[in-house]
Motif scaffolding. Sequence first.
Motif, PDB file in Angstrom:
ATOM      1  N   GLN A  67       0.844  -1.188   0.000  1.00 43.29           N
ATOM      2  CA  GLN A  67       0.000   0.000   0.000  1.00 43.29           C
ATOM      3  C   GLN A  67       0.876   1.234   0.000  1.00 43.29           C
ATOM      4  O   GLN A  67       1.641   1.470   0.949  1.00 43.29           O
ATOM      5  CB  GLN A  67      -0.934   0.007   1.204  1.00 43.29           C
ATOM      6  N   ARG A  74      -4.693  -0.780  -1.024  1.00 45.23           N
ATOM      7  CA  ARG A  74      -3.819  -1.929  -0.898  1.00 45.23           C
ATOM      8  C   ARG A  74      -3.916  -2.771  -2.172  1.00 45.23           C
ATOM      9  O   ARG A  74      -5.012  -3.042  -2.656  1.00 45.23           O
ATOM     10  CB  ARG A  74      -4.214  -2.747   0.316  1.00 45.23           C
ATOM     11  N   TYR A  79       2.889  -5.912   3.055  1.00 47.36           N
ATOM     12  CA  TYR A  79       2.229  -6.748   4.049  1.00 47.36           C
ATOM     13  C   TYR A  79       2.292  -8.212   3.651  1.00 47.36           C
ATOM     14  O   TYR A  79       1.979  -8.569   2.499  1.00 47.36           O
ATOM     15  CB  TYR A  79       0.761  -6.354   4.195  1.00 47.36           C
TER      16      TYR A  79
END
Length: 126
Positions: A38, A44, A94
């Motif tokens: 992101q 994202r 992530y």
Amino acid sequence: VQLQASGGGLVQAGGSLKFSCAASGRTFSNYFMGWFRQAPGKEREFVAAISWNGGSTYYSDSAKGRFTISRDNAKNTVYLQMNSLKPEDTAVYYCTASARWDVRAYYTRPASYDYWGQGTLVTVSS
């Protein structure tokens, strides 16, 4: 499952970084693993994913040819090797895990994943 990512940092354009994401708490091989990112002010987005035994990998168009996802089920760890980095790769990355049987049909969607790591920042300077 708990996910702990490491490996972010500052790198010049054209350089490389490798992320590691260590999982704990459940049987790692039961999870389809992914990486998302992101950037500031953006949604994202999917980067890469890997199947339960590592036999299949999936990449976004921007990652294809430059990034490589892999996993070591004996070490409960998934990796993302990033080469030829560009300033537009700057983002928080992530690590994520999915326990869903149908995740391969929807692997680019954040909602298909059940667990998320804390995120690690990558800054690519031009």
